[in-house]
Design a protein around this motif. Structure first.
Motif, PDB file in Angstrom:
ATOM      1  N   THR A 186      -1.977  11.746  -5.450  1.00 45.73           N
ATOM      2  CA  THR A 186      -2.306  11.434  -4.197  1.00 45.73           C
ATOM      3  C   THR A 186      -3.451  12.362  -3.665  1.00 45.73           C
ATOM      4  OG1 THR A 186      -0.492  12.594  -3.252  1.00 45.73           O
ATOM      5  CG2 THR A 186      -0.492  10.198  -3.075  1.00 45.73           C
TER       6      THR A 186
ATOM      7  N   GLU B  81      -5.545  12.742   2.339  1.00 48.95           N
ATOM      8  CA  GLU B  81      -5.608  11.507   3.232  1.00 48.95           C
ATOM      9  C   GLU B  81      -4.396  10.640   2.907  1.00 48.95           C
ATOM     10  OE1 GLU B  81      -6.391   9.464   6.783  1.00 48.95           O
ATOM     11  OE2 GLU B  81      -7.004  11.262   6.041  1.00 48.95           O
ATOM     12  N   GLN B  82      -4.379  10.269   1.468  1.00 47.32           N
ATOM     13  CA  GLN B  82      -3.260   9.504   1.189  1.00 47.32           C
ATOM     14  C   GLN B  82      -1.710   9.779   1.331  1.00 47.32           C
ATOM     15  OE1 GLN B  82      -4.707   8.991  -2.836  1.00 47.32           O
ATOM     16  NE2 GLN B  82      -5.372   6.922  -2.523  1.00 47.32           N
TER      17      GLN B  82
ATOM     18  N   ASN C  33      -0.933   9.748   5.091  1.00 45.19           N
ATOM     19  CA  ASN C  33      -0.471   8.513   5.519  1.00 45.19           C
ATOM     20  C   ASN C  33       0.894   8.315   5.121  1.00 45.19           C
ATOM     21  OD1 ASN C  33      -3.002   8.009   6.821  1.00 45.19           O
ATOM     22  ND2 ASN C  33      -3.820   6.935   4.658  1.00 45.19           N
TER      23      ASN C  33
ATOM     24  N   LEU D 159       1.308   4.297  -2.788  1.00 44.67           N
ATOM     25  CA  LEU D 159       1.038   5.511  -2.545  1.00 44.67           C
ATOM     26  C   LEU D 159       2.247   6.442  -2.956  1.00 44.67           C
ATOM     27  CD1 LEU D 159      -0.338   5.905   1.103  1.00 44.67           C
ATOM     28  CD2 LEU D 159      -1.590   5.853  -0.935  1.00 44.67           C
TER      29      LEU D 159
ATOM     30  N   TYR E   3       0.942  -1.274   0.030  1.00 41.70           N
ATOM     31  CA  TYR E   3       0.016   0.178  -0.022  1.00 41.70           C
ATOM     32  C   TYR E   3       0.773   1.394  -0.137  1.00 41.70           C
ATOM     33  CZ  TYR E   3      -3.152   3.565   1.893  1.00 41.70           C
ATOM     34  OH  TYR E   3      -3.885   4.845   2.045  1.00 41.70           O
TER      35      TYR E   3
ATOM     36  N   TYR F 230       2.380   9.371  -5.513  1.00 32.72           N
ATOM     37  CA  TYR F 230       2.666  10.876  -5.000  1.00 32.72           C
ATOM     38  C   TYR F 230       3.666  11.355  -6.218  1.00 32.72           C
ATOM     39  CZ  TYR F 230       5.133  14.522  -2.205  1.00 32.72           C
ATOM     40  OH  TYR F 230       5.653  15.661  -1.711  1.00 32.72           O
TER      41      TYR F 230
END
Length: 341
Positions: A18, A21-22, A25, A9, A5, A13
Motif C-alpha cells: 500500500t 494514501e491507501q 484510507n 487494500l 475496495y 497492506y
C-alpha cells in the motif's frame, strides 16, 4: 464497491504494497466502530495459513503494533478516539492480529538475503591488537580476549557484536544503527562514542568506562532487558555478576584506555585482582601462596614498566611484607608474605 475496495487494500497492506494514501484510507475505515464486523476474518485466516513459523512477539513486532495503533487513532477527532472498550471490536482485533503477525509474514514475502558470515579474533596472553570493523569503528582488543562481529552491517539495523575479555571501542556514529556489545548477560548500547569494556567471564566482574559520548548499560536475563545506567565521560559502572549488583563511580578520562599504551591503573584493588590483570598482559603465571595477602589492596599506576619492576613496586607498597620469586624460564611468579602494612 467500497467493501471490495477495502478488502483489496487490506490484502495489499498485508503484502506491504500500500502507498501512503491507501494506508490512510484503510486505517480510517478500520478505526470506525461501525465497521467492527467480521468482513476481514477470511483474509486474516488466509494470511495466517501462509505462515510456516510462529508469530513474532519481539520488541520490533510490538513496536509495529504501537505504530499501527497510532496510525488508526491519528485520523480520528478526539471525540472518536479509540477507548479501551472499543479495542475489542472485531475489526480492531483483526488489526492486532495483523500487527503481531505482520513482521513474520513480511519476512516470508521478501527475497532471501545471503547469510551474513561472522568473523572472530582471539588474542593470547601478552597480545593486544587493533581491529577495524565493517562500519569503520575501531576496536583495541586486549590480551586473552575474543571479539565476534558480522562481515558487514546492514544500514538501519542494529550493529551487534560479542566480546569476551577487554576492549576499547571507538564507534562510528550512526543514529539509525545503534551499536550493541553483548558480554554475557550484559549489553552496552551506543550510537557513536568511545568506551572501554572489561568482561572476562571467569573474573566475576563486568565494567564499562566512558571516554567520550553516552553509553547505555543493560542486563539481559532470560530475554528480559533491564536498563541499569546511562554513562557519560568520566563515569564507570562496575557490575558484580555473582551478587547481581553494581556501582557507578568517576574515572579519570586518561585512565579509561590507558592499557593500550601499556599503562595500568588500579584503585583500591585487591592483590589477587591486580595479579590476574597483570598475568594476561605480561603473559606470566602467578602462584599466590597462602591467605595472608588476600586482604591487601592497592592504589597504583604502572606505565611502561617491566613485570619485574612492577613486582618490586608492589613489594615496597606492601611495606616489604609481600615477597616474590620470578622464574623467567617458565614465566612463573610465586608470591607469598605476611600480609600488608
Amino acid at each position: 464497491m467500497k467493501q471490495d475496495y477495502i478488502k483489496t487494500l487490506f490484502e495489499l497492506y498485508l503484502e506491504g504494497k500500500t502507498d501512503a494514501e491507501q494506508e490512510k484510507n484503510l486505517m480510517e475505515y478500520l478505526a470506525d466502530p461501525a465497521n467492527g464486523d467480521s468482513e476481514f476474518h477470511a483474509i486474516m485466516e488466509k494470511a495466517w495459513k501462509k505462515q510456516n513459523i510462529l508469530p513474532d512477539y519481539s520488541p520490533e513486532a510490538n513496536k509495529g503494533l504501537d505504530e499501527i495503533w497510532n496510525k488508526i487513532e491519528a485520523g480520528q477527532p478526539k471525540s472518536k478516539r479509540l477507548y479501551p472498550v472499543l479495542k475489542y471490536a472485531a475489526a480492531i482485533v483483526v488489526i492486532i492480529s495483523a500487527a503481531l503477525g505482520w513482521y513474520t509474514y513480511k519476512k516470508t514475502q521478501q527475497p532471501v538475503e545471503l547469510a551474513i558470515a561472522f568473523l572472530s579474533k582471539t588474542t593470547q596472553k601478552g597480545e593486544k591488537v587493533k581491529l577495524m570493523l565493517p562500519d569503520s569503528s575501531i576496536v583495541y582488543l586486549g590480551a586473552g580476549s575474543k571479539l565476534t562481529w558480522p562481515s558487514h552491517f546492514v544500514k538501519g539495523k542494529l550493529r551487534n557484536i560479542r566480546l569476551e575479555g577487554e576492549a576499547f571501542f571507538e564507534v562510528k556514529h550512526d543514529i539509525k544503527s545503534p551499536f550493541i556489545v553483548h558480554s554475557g548477560h550484559m549489553q552496552t548500547r551506543v550510537l557513536g562514542t568511545s568506551f572501554n569494556i572489561y568482561a572476562y567471564p571467569k573474573d566475576g566482574t563486568f565494567s564499562v568506562a566512558v571516554r567520550t559520548g553516552k553509553v547505555g548499560i543493560s542486563e539481559n536475563r532470560e530475554g528480559k532487558l533491564k536498563q541499569l545506567s546511562l554513562l557519560t565521560p568520566g563515569m564507570k559502572l562496575l557490575y558484580r555478576l555473582k551478587e547481581g549488583n553494581y556501582t557507578v563511580r568517576t574515572e579519570r578520562i586518561a585512565e579509561v584506555n590507558a592499557w593500550i599504551k601499556n599503562s595500568f591503573a588500579f584503585k583500591h584493588t585487591s592483590l589477587a585482582a591486580m595479579l590476574k590483570s597483570l598475568e594476561r598482559y605480561y603473559n606470566v603465571h602467578f602462584e599466590l601462596k597462602g591467605n595472608n595477602l588476600n586482604q591487601c589492596r592497592f592504589n597504583a599506576t604502572f606505565t611502561n614498566k617491566s613485570i619485574s619492576d612492577i613486582m618490586e613496586e608492589i613489594r615496597v607498597m606492601s611495606g616489604k611484607k609481600m615477597k616474590y620469586k620470578i622464574d623467567t624460564v617458565n614465566k612463573i611468579i610465586t608470591v607469598w608474605g605476611e600480609g600488608c602494612q
